[in-house]
Scaffold this motif. Structure first.
Motif, PDB file in Angstrom:
ATOM      1  N   ARG A 155       0.819  -1.222   0.000  1.00 32.11           N
ATOM      2  CA  ARG A 155       0.000   0.000   0.000  1.00 32.11           C
ATOM      3  C   ARG A 155       0.846   1.262   0.000  1.00 32.11           C
ATOM      4  N   THR A 156       2.133   1.148   0.352  1.00 30.79           N
ATOM      5  CA  THR A 156       2.995   2.326   0.334  1.00 30.79           C
ATOM      6  C   THR A 156       3.207   2.859  -1.079  1.00 30.79           C
ATOM      7  N   ARG A 157       2.864   2.057  -2.073  1.00 32.15           N
ATOM      8  CA  ARG A 157       3.026   2.482  -3.464  1.00 32.15           C
ATOM      9  C   ARG A 157       1.762   3.122  -4.025  1.00 32.15           C
ATOM     10  N   TYR A 158       0.725   3.279  -3.195  1.00 34.34           N
ATOM     11  CA  TYR A 158      -0.563   3.767  -3.701  1.00 34.34           C
ATOM     12  C   TYR A 158      -1.037   4.985  -2.915  1.00 34.34           C
ATOM     13  N   LYS A 159      -1.854   5.797  -3.572  1.00 31.66           N
ATOM     14  CA  LYS A 159      -2.484   6.957  -2.954  1.00 31.66           C
ATOM     15  C   LYS A 159      -3.971   6.974  -3.310  1.00 31.66           C
ATOM     16  N   LEU A 160      -4.765   7.472  -2.370  1.00 32.43           N
ATOM     17  CA  LEU A 160      -6.186   7.687  -2.619  1.00 32.43           C
ATOM     18  C   LEU A 160      -6.367   9.152  -2.998  1.00 32.43           C
ATOM     19  N   VAL A 161      -6.896   9.374  -4.175  1.00 34.20           N
ATOM     20  CA  VAL A 161      -6.960  10.723  -4.726  1.00 34.20           C
ATOM     21  C   VAL A 161      -8.210  11.450  -4.236  1.00 34.20           C
ATOM     22  N   GLN A 162      -8.022  12.696  -3.846  1.00 37.68           N
ATOM     23  CA  GLN A 162      -9.120  13.555  -3.423  1.00 37.68           C
ATOM     24  C   GLN A 162      -9.196  14.766  -4.355  1.00 37.68           C
ATOM     25  N   THR A 163      -9.912  15.765  -3.933  1.00 35.92           N
ATOM     26  CA  THR A 163      -9.871  17.081  -4.566  1.00 35.92           C
ATOM     27  C   THR A 163      -9.668  18.102  -3.452  1.00 35.92           C
ATOM     28  N   PRO A 164      -9.155  19.298  -3.770  1.00 32.52           N
ATOM     29  CA  PRO A 164      -9.030  19.868  -5.102  1.00 32.52           C
ATOM     30  C   PRO A 164      -7.868  19.283  -5.902  1.00 32.52           C
ATOM     31  N   GLN A 165      -8.032  19.377  -7.219  1.00 33.24           N
ATOM     32  CA  GLN A 165      -6.973  19.068  -8.160  1.00 33.24           C
ATOM     33  C   GLN A 165      -6.703  20.353  -8.929  1.00 33.24           C
ATOM     34  N   CYS A 166      -5.484  20.860  -8.807  1.00 29.05           N
ATOM     35  CA  CYS A 166      -5.174  22.216  -9.270  1.00 29.05           C
ATOM     36  C   CYS A 166      -4.173  22.192 -10.421  1.00 29.05           C
ATOM     37  N   PHE A 167      -4.407  23.081 -11.376  1.00 30.02           N
ATOM     38  CA  PHE A 167      -3.557  23.165 -12.560  1.00 30.02           C
ATOM     39  C   PHE A 167      -3.557  24.594 -13.087  1.00 30.02           C
ATOM     40  N   ARG A 168      -2.552  24.900 -13.865  1.00 32.01           N
ATOM     41  CA  ARG A 168      -2.620  26.138 -14.634  1.00 32.01           C
ATOM     42  C   ARG A 168      -3.759  26.013 -15.652  1.00 32.01           C
ATOM     43  N   ALA A 169      -4.454  27.104 -15.878  1.00 31.81           N
ATOM     44  CA  ALA A 169      -5.612  27.071 -16.762  1.00 31.81           C
ATOM     45  C   ALA A 169      -5.246  26.603 -18.173  1.00 31.81           C
ATOM     46  N   SER A 170      -4.090  27.041 -18.670  1.00 37.43           N
ATOM     47  CA  SER A 170      -3.693  26.661 -20.029  1.00 37.43           C
ATOM     48  C   SER A 170      -3.519  25.157 -20.157  1.00 37.43           C
ATOM     49  N   ILE A 171      -3.021  24.514 -19.099  1.00 37.09           N
ATOM     50  CA  ILE A 171      -2.845  23.059 -19.113  1.00 37.09           C
ATOM     51  C   ILE A 171      -4.201  22.366 -19.121  1.00 37.09           C
TER      52      ILE A 171
END
Length: 227
Positions: A155-171
Motif C-alpha cells: 500500500r505504500t506504493r498507492y495513494k487515494l486521490v481527493q480534490t481539489p486538483q489544481c492546474f494552470r488554466a492553459s494546461i
C-alpha cells in the motif's frame, strides 16, 4: 515582483442522490442548517475572498440552487453553469468561464471539509510544478484483482486521490480538448493524457466526499467538531 495569477475554483456538483438513497441531490442535503454545497463554497471563500468561483450543476438544478441561495441568504458571489452528462463534460463546461491564464482548482461539491491550509498548499505547488493533486495514503491493505483471483500489493506504493486538483488554466484547457476516454476518472487522469506529470499534495482523511448515508453520518460528526 511577478504579479500573481487569478485564482479560480470550479466546484462540480452533479449528484442525483441515488447512492444517498434520497430524492434530493446530495449537494443540496442540509448539513448544520444549510446545503452541503454552501459549506464547500465557503471553504474556498475563506481561503481567498477574491477567488473566482464557478459552480457546475445539472441544468435542471440551476433554478433550485438559485432558490436555495435566496432561502438561506447565501451571498458569496459565484457563477453557475450547466454541467454535461459526464464529469468530463461538466468540468469542460466550467472551464468555459475561465478567461486567460490562471490557476484553477477543480473540487467536488460534496467535499465540504477541505481546509484552507490544503487549498493554500495546492495553489502554491501549482505555481512551482504546474499541477497539484490532493491525495492521502490508504489505511487498509490492498489487493489487486488478477485472472487467477487476487494478490497483495504494497500500500505504500498507492495513494487515494481527493480534490481539489489544481492546474494552470492553459494546461487544463489543452487537456480538455481531448476526446473523452473511459479512464478519465478525474482531472489528473485527463491531464496525464497530454503527457503532463502530476504532483501530489498531502490531503486529509477528514476531506471526505459525501455520497452515501454513512458518509453523511460522519459528516455530521465532523461538522460538530468545526463549529
Amino acid at each position: 515582483m511577478k504579479p500573481s495569477l487569478p485564482q479560480y475554483a470550479i466546484i462540480v456538483a452533479g449528484g442525483t442522490g441515488s447512492r444517498m438513497q434520497r430524492d434530493l441531490p446530495k449537494q443540496f442535503i442540509q448539513l448544520a442548517g444549510k446545503p452541503i454545497l454552501m459549506h464547500t463554497i465557503e471553504r474556498f471563500y475563506a481561503f481567498n475572498p477574491d477567488i473566482r468561483i464557478v459552480v457546475v450543476l445539472p441544468e435542471d438544478q440551476l433554478q433550485v440552487w438559485k432558490e436555495l441561495c435566496k432561502e438561506h441568504g447565501f451571498h458569496i458571489f459565484h457563477l453557475t453553469v450547466a454541467g454535461g452528462s459526464t464529469r468530463f463534460q461538466s468540468v469542460k463546461n466550467g472551464l468555459g468561464l475561465v478567461h486567460g491564464e490562471a490557476v484553477v482548482a477543480v473540487h467536488d461539491g460534496v467535499r465540504p471539509f477541505v481546509t484552507t491550509e490544503i487549498i493554500a498548499e495546492a495553489f502554491e505547488v501549482v505555481g512551482e510544478k504546474g499541477s497539484a493533486v490532493v491525495a492521502v495514503s490508504p489505511k487498509d491493505s490492498i489487493r489487486e484483482l488478477t485472472e487467477e483471483g487476487s494478490r497483495a500489493v504494497p500500500r505504500t506504493r498507492y495513494k487515494l486521490v481527493q480534490t481539489p486538483q489544481c492546474f494552470r488554466a492553459s494546461i487544463l484547457q489543452e487537456a480538455y480538448q481531448q476526446s473523452e476516454q473511459d479512464y478519465f476518472t478525474d482531472d489528473a487522469s485527463v491531464v496525464e493524457g497530454i503527457g503532463m506529470a502530476i504532483t501530489l499534495v498531502e490531503g486529509s482523511y477528514a476531506n471526505i466526499k459525501i455520497t452515501t448515508p454513512e458518509d453523511l453520518l460522519l459528516a455530521e460528526v465532523l461538522m460538530k467538531q468545526t463549529l
